[in-house]
Design a protein around this motif. Sequence first.
Motif, PDB file in Angstrom:
ATOM      1  N   LEU A  35       1.007  -1.189  -0.116  1.00 19.05           N
ATOM      2  CA  LEU A  35      -0.030   0.075  -0.071  1.00 19.05           C
ATOM      3  C   LEU A  35       0.919   1.281  -0.024  1.00 19.05           C
ATOM      4  N   TRP A  58       0.309   4.189   1.266  1.00 22.03           N
ATOM      5  CA  TRP A  58       0.461   4.970   2.712  1.00 22.03           C
ATOM      6  C   TRP A  58       0.973   4.218   3.872  1.00 22.03           C
ATOM      7  N   GLN A  87      -5.906   7.471   4.924  1.00 22.65           N
ATOM      8  CA  GLN A  87      -5.806   7.199   3.742  1.00 22.65           C
ATOM      9  C   GLN A  87      -5.173   5.742   3.617  1.00 22.65           C
ATOM     10  N   GLU A 127      -7.146   2.787   1.566  1.00 22.04           N
ATOM     11  CA  GLU A 127      -6.511   1.961   0.771  1.00 22.04           C
ATOM     12  C   GLU A 127      -6.753   0.565   0.852  1.00 22.04           C
ATOM     13  N   GLU A 157      -9.999  -0.564  -0.389  1.00 18.38           N
ATOM     14  CA  GLU A 157     -10.087  -0.761  -1.792  1.00 18.38           C
ATOM     15  C   GLU A 157      -9.266  -2.122  -2.193  1.00 18.38           C
ATOM     16  N   GLU A 158      -8.337  -2.455  -1.586  1.00 19.53           N
ATOM     17  CA  GLU A 158      -7.441  -3.617  -1.729  1.00 19.53           C
ATOM     18  C   GLU A 158      -8.222  -4.986  -1.481  1.00 19.53           C
TER      19      GLU A 158
END
Length: 141
Positions: A77, A79, A109, A113, A116-117
Amino acid sequence: MNQRHCPICKTPAFRGCHHLALAAEGREFVRRCVELSNGQIPWRTLCHQRKTGERHTEPEDFTWLETAFCDKFLKHLVWFNGMDHEWRTGPRPDQGGFWVLVWSRDPQQMWWELREEFERKCARAPVGAEPSPWLIWLTPR
């Protein structure tokens, strides 16, 4: 003993800083990551797919091994800035344990993320699977 510091601003972990995305006991680590990312639904889907063999490609069980979870979901990732382990004690000597620390320049963030993964991994069709009949018109041959 075994005190860690933020890799970004060098603040001791026990003091906390805005880069400390998570400090959790090892046994709570995966659950807390899933909660902080609000990824419970895609996470359950991934675990179900893994149990039914649709995605079983690796021997480690990332549902409880924090390092395997980190390798599979966090390390790549943008972030994510690192993970550490730190021994912490409670009020009594028998209340100590290893805690997992996750660092990020922007924790919110990173959690977005991660969600979303999870969703991205759920959306991928299993390798070698035939498309659903109703998707035949959308699948190029």
